[in-house]
Enzyme design. Structure first.
Site: not given
Ligand code: KIV
Length: 275
Positions: A44-45, A83, A113, A115, A182
């Site tokens: 999602d960057s 993401d 993925k 978080e 991260e």
């Protein structure tokens, strides 16, 4: 042979390092597919590097599906992970499962993925039970940037480090096939990597992780002004691209492009009839 989650497990057991790179579009995906890199993250960057937002919070399910499906089409030989965007899994287990399923059906990637540590274990368990591989992500989780008060290295105090170890163990127990670490201290990443049986993929977490991931625009040096401590520029594409743009501009304006080599022909007999 296609990289799968089974390849990740085998590589960890053999002590082979795993490589991952972010990707968001078909053309770059084809280049990654032709490389030796093991896996692709449609992060999602993309909110930052493709859409120009200051953070990842505005990224939608539609954004992730559009970009991920392009990458999946260009990258048939790699494990492609998508993401789950902010607020697509935090509300409830049902919401998480519905959205993970939607990503798999519409984007045709091989894993998702999300978080978070212990707080997202119920969501991860439900998604894994549905047969969808899940990659965890702890440490500096960008969707929580406002809670962290900025993009800061995580896990530096005894309690914060212990919490991250507990989170990693909980994610493994919940069934993740890998965990992204991260921006945490390398010695903490080493401890986590030794404690879990699933591969750890580091970004700003040192060399002792089982693998590494970088954002492609960062590692290719596409933004000269952005080089945080954990990024290495493997190329200087911003200079290469700027030079190409300026050369194109100059050649068009001076009349040297397009030349005969880049021009289509027509029979002179046809042309005569047009006057
Ligand atoms: O969104 C992303 O690109 C990521 C990586 C930086 C791990 O989550």
């Amino acid at each position: 042979m296609k990289t799968t989650v089974a390849t990740f497990a085998k590589m960890k057991s053999e002590g082979s390092k795993i490589t991952m790179i972010t990707c968001y579009d078909y053309t770059m995906a084809k280049l990654v597919n032709a490389s030796e890199i093991n896996s692709v993250l449609v992060g999602d960057s993309l909110g930052n590097v493709m859409l120009g937002y200051p953070d990842t919070l505005s990224v939608t399910m539609e954004d992730m599906i559009t970009y991920s499906s392009a990458v999946a089409r260009g990258c048939p030989d790699k494990l492609v992970i998508c993401d789950m965007p902010f607020m697509s899994y935090q509300v409830s287990v049902e919401q998480a499962l519905t959205n993970a399923g939607r990503i798999m059906k519409e984007a045709r990637v091989q894993a998702v993925k999300l978080e978070g540590g212990r707080r997202v274990v119920p969501q991860i368990k439900a998604i894994v039970e549905a047969g969808i591989p899940v990659c965890g992500h702890i440490g500096l989780t960008p969707q929580s940037v406002n809670a962290f008060g900025g993009h800061k290295v995580q896990g530096k105090t005894e309690q914060a480090a212990k919490d991250l170890i507990e989170d990693a163990l909980a994610l493994e127990e919940a069934g993740v096939f890998a965990i992204v670490l991260e921006c945490i201290p390398e010695k903490l990443a080493k401890i986590i990597t030794s404690k879990v049986n699933v591969p750890t993929i580091g970004i700003g977490a040192g060399a002792d992780c089982d693998g590494q991931v970088l954002v492609y625009q960062d590692m290719l040096g596409m933004n000269k002004d952005f080089c945080p401590k954990f990024v290495k520029h493997y190329a200087s594409l911003s200079d290469t691209i700027s030079n190409a743009f300026n050369q194109y501009d100059a050649e068009v304006k001076s009349g040297t492009f397009p030349s005969q080599e880049h021009t289509f022909k027509i029979d002179d007999e046809v042309i005569k009839k047009l006057y």
